[in-house]
Design a protein around this motif. Structure first.
Motif, PDB file in Angstrom:
ATOM      1  N   ALA A  51       0.847  -1.000   0.340  1.00 53.36           N
ATOM      2  CA  ALA A  51       0.102  -0.106   0.305  1.00 53.36           C
ATOM      3  C   ALA A  51       0.554   1.202   0.311  1.00 53.36           C
ATOM      4  O   ALA A  51       0.530   2.103  -0.718  1.00 53.36           O
ATOM      5  N   ARG A  52       1.823   1.561   0.579  1.00 45.83           N
ATOM      6  CA  ARG A  52       3.054   2.484   1.137  1.00 45.83           C
ATOM      7  C   ARG A  52       3.123   2.596  -0.350  1.00 45.83           C
ATOM      8  O   ARG A  52       3.437   3.825  -1.334  1.00 45.83           O
ATOM      9  N   ILE A  53       4.261   1.485  -1.070  1.00 49.76           N
ATOM     10  CA  ILE A  53       4.686   1.585  -2.089  1.00 49.76           C
ATOM     11  C   ILE A  53       4.115   2.004  -2.886  1.00 49.76           C
ATOM     12  O   ILE A  53       4.464   2.810  -4.127  1.00 49.76           O
ATOM     13  N   ALA A  54       2.238   1.564  -3.647  1.00 53.74           N
ATOM     14  CA  ALA A  54       1.870   2.041  -4.385  1.00 53.74           C
ATOM     15  C   ALA A  54       1.310   3.650  -4.607  1.00 53.74           C
ATOM     16  O   ALA A  54       1.710   4.139  -5.337  1.00 53.74           O
ATOM     17  N   GLU A  55       1.503   3.862  -3.455  1.00 58.17           N
ATOM     18  CA  GLU A  55       1.316   6.115  -2.698  1.00 58.17           C
ATOM     19  C   GLU A  55       2.235   5.770  -3.297  1.00 58.17           C
ATOM     20  O   GLU A  55       1.867   7.371  -4.273  1.00 58.17           O
ATOM     21  N   LEU A  56       3.599   6.113  -3.060  1.00 58.71           N
ATOM     22  CA  LEU A  56       5.224   6.205  -3.907  1.00 58.71           C
ATOM     23  C   LEU A  56       5.000   6.499  -5.235  1.00 58.71           C
ATOM     24  O   LEU A  56       5.355   7.314  -6.127  1.00 58.71           O
ATOM     25  N   ASN A  57       5.105   5.337  -5.300  1.00 60.04           N
ATOM     26  CA  ASN A  57       4.620   5.032  -7.038  1.00 60.04           C
ATOM     27  C   ASN A  57       3.960   5.667  -8.007  1.00 60.04           C
ATOM     28  O   ASN A  57       4.381   6.350  -8.884  1.00 60.04           O
ATOM     29  N   GLY A  58       2.470   5.927  -7.327  1.00 58.61           N
ATOM     30  CA  GLY A  58       2.399   7.031  -7.639  1.00 58.61           C
ATOM     31  C   GLY A  58       2.265   8.674  -7.677  1.00 58.61           C
ATOM     32  O   GLY A  58       2.197   9.405  -8.290  1.00 58.61           O
ATOM     33  N   GLU A  59       3.237   9.163  -6.546  1.00 60.88           N
ATOM     34  CA  GLU A  59       3.177  10.653  -6.477  1.00 60.88           C
ATOM     35  C   GLU A  59       4.565  10.569  -7.156  1.00 60.88           C
ATOM     36  O   GLU A  59       4.182  11.834  -7.500  1.00 60.88           O
ATOM     37  N   THR A  67       4.950  -1.218  -6.445  1.00 62.78           N
ATOM     38  CA  THR A  67       6.088  -2.555  -7.177  1.00 62.78           C
ATOM     39  C   THR A  67       7.070  -2.422  -6.576  1.00 62.78           C
ATOM     40  O   THR A  67       6.452  -2.369  -5.150  1.00 62.78           O
ATOM     41  N   ASN A  68       8.263  -3.190  -6.740  1.00 58.63           N
ATOM     42  CA  ASN A  68       9.019  -4.113  -5.628  1.00 58.63           C
ATOM     43  C   ASN A  68       9.607  -2.872  -5.202  1.00 58.63           C
ATOM     44  O   ASN A  68       9.824  -3.139  -3.796  1.00 58.63           O
ATOM     45  N   VAL A  69      10.525  -2.099  -6.051  1.00 56.56           N
ATOM     46  CA  VAL A  69      11.669  -1.726  -5.220  1.00 56.56           C
ATOM     47  C   VAL A  69      11.411  -0.202  -5.719  1.00 56.56           C
ATOM     48  O   VAL A  69      10.996  -0.323  -7.181  1.00 56.56           O
ATOM     49  N   LEU A  70      12.233   1.088  -5.315  1.00 63.61           N
ATOM     50  CA  LEU A  70      11.560   2.475  -6.083  1.00 63.61           C
ATOM     51  C   LEU A  70      13.419   2.867  -5.252  1.00 63.61           C
ATOM     52  O   LEU A  70      13.955   3.053  -3.886  1.00 63.61           O
ATOM     53  N   ASP A 102      17.611   6.772  -1.733  1.00 67.43           N
ATOM     54  CA  ASP A 102      17.128   6.561  -0.740  1.00 67.43           C
ATOM     55  C   ASP A 102      15.988   5.693  -1.561  1.00 67.43           C
ATOM     56  O   ASP A 102      16.063   5.742  -2.702  1.00 67.43           O
ATOM     57  N   ILE A 103      16.417   4.603  -0.563  1.00 66.67           N
ATOM     58  CA  ILE A 103      15.235   3.447  -1.569  1.00 66.67           C
ATOM     59  C   ILE A 103      13.960   2.356  -0.108  1.00 66.67           C
ATOM     60  O   ILE A 103      14.451   3.031   0.287  1.00 66.67           O
ATOM     61  N   ALA A 104      13.373   2.394  -1.856  1.00 67.93           N
ATOM     62  CA  ALA A 104      11.769   1.668  -0.545  1.00 67.93           C
ATOM     63  C   ALA A 104      11.930   0.325  -0.995  1.00 67.93           C
ATOM     64  O   ALA A 104      11.499  -0.016  -2.394  1.00 67.93           O
ATOM     65  N   ILE A 105      11.458  -0.537  -0.486  1.00 70.90           N
ATOM     66  CA  ILE A 105      11.555  -2.117  -0.712  1.00 70.90           C
ATOM     67  C   ILE A 105       9.856  -2.351   0.058  1.00 70.90           C
ATOM     68  O   ILE A 105       9.201  -2.314   0.805  1.00 70.90           O
ATOM     69  N   ALA A 106       9.293  -2.774  -1.186  1.00 69.08           N
ATOM     70  CA  ALA A 106       7.653  -3.335  -0.387  1.00 69.08           C
ATOM     71  C   ALA A 106       8.023  -4.905  -0.145  1.00 69.08           C
ATOM     72  O   ALA A 106       8.044  -5.975  -1.440  1.00 69.08           O
ATOM     73  N   TRP A 107       6.988  -5.866   1.117  1.00 68.13           N
ATOM     74  CA  TRP A 107       7.010  -6.445   1.417  1.00 68.13           C
ATOM     75  C   TRP A 107       6.635  -7.687   0.553  1.00 68.13           C
ATOM     76  O   TRP A 107       6.775  -8.821   0.331  1.00 68.13           O
ATOM     77  N   GLU A 108       4.558  -7.237   0.036  1.00 62.15           N
ATOM     78  CA  GLU A 108       4.666  -8.260  -0.332  1.00 62.15           C
ATOM     79  C   GLU A 108       5.003  -8.558  -1.995  1.00 62.15           C
ATOM     80  O   GLU A 108       4.757  -9.738  -1.948  1.00 62.15           O
ATOM     81  N   THR A 109       4.940  -7.340  -2.410  1.00 64.51           N
ATOM     82  CA  THR A 109       5.646  -7.712  -3.790  1.00 64.51           C
ATOM     83  C   THR A 109       6.708  -8.584  -3.742  1.00 64.51           C
ATOM     84  O   THR A 109       7.276  -9.123  -4.794  1.00 64.51           O
ATOM     85  N   CYS A 110       7.415  -8.260  -2.897  1.00 65.20           N
ATOM     86  CA  CYS A 110       9.548  -9.235  -3.105  1.00 65.20           C
ATOM     87  C   CYS A 110       9.303 -10.524  -2.207  1.00 65.20           C
ATOM     88  O   CYS A 110       9.632 -11.418  -3.406  1.00 65.20           O
TER      89      CYS A 110
END
Length: 175
Positions: A51-59, A67-70, A102-110
């Motif tokens: 949910a958080r990485i989708a928010e960041l990916n959208g922004e 997504t897996n990593v940003l 900075d790097i963000a990585i998403a639990w469920e996608t990974c």
């Protein structure tokens, strides 16, 4: 030698996984491979959920989906020429390391991708952190020549960490 990594955990599952230890190991391996002293650089890694990485990916990328990593580099480091390695960043000091980004990585996608690809979650997350850190250092995969350089650099770094070629595994499953 490990690099400097600040960890932000927005999802507690990353604590149990050992994200901080993995990120430290990856930062050390990537920077050492490139001939840089890991002690003189800083990266921030955020472990979050889909949910958080989708928010960041959208922004940041106008793609409001997980997504897996940003990654967000602290400055533009890409080469002007396709297939050419980016210039190495200037180091900081041990008291004031240079910020790479900075790097963000998403639990469920990974977790899902690792299962789909028949890899351990640890190996997949390690690969994604290597990938993200290389983005911070100016590598990309938009042009074919750049993708080849980035993938080969990833393979070499992952080999130093005892991890098999992730592209061979993916290619083998497609065939």
């Amino acid at each position: 030698m490990n690099g400097n990594v600040d960890i932000v955990l927005e999802d507690d599952r990353w604590q149990a996984f050992g994200l901080e230890e993995t990120a430290l190991r990856v930062a050390g391996a990537v920077l050492t491979h490139l001939g840089l002293d890991p002690a003189l650089f800083l990266t921030v890694v955020m472990g979050c959920d889909d949910a958080r990485i989708a928010e960041l990916n959208g922004e940041f990328r106008d793609k409001a989906k997980p997504t897996n990593v940003l990654s967000w580099p602290s400055e533009e480091r890409a080469s002007e020429y396709a297939g050419e390695a980016p210039a190495l960043p200037d180091p900081g000091t041990t008291d004031d390391p240079a910020e790479l980004g900075d790097i963000a990585i998403a639990w469920e996608t990974c977790l899902r991708e690792a299962e789909e690809q028949g890899k351990s979650q640890a190996d997949h997350v390690t690969h994604l952190l290597v990938h993200g850190l290389l983005h911070l250092l100016g590598y990309d995969h938009v042009e074919d020549e750049d993708a080849e350089l980035m993938e080969e650099t990833e393979r070499q770094i992952l080999a130093t960490l005892g991890i098999a070629d992730p592209y061979w595994v993916a290619d083998a499953q497609l065939g």
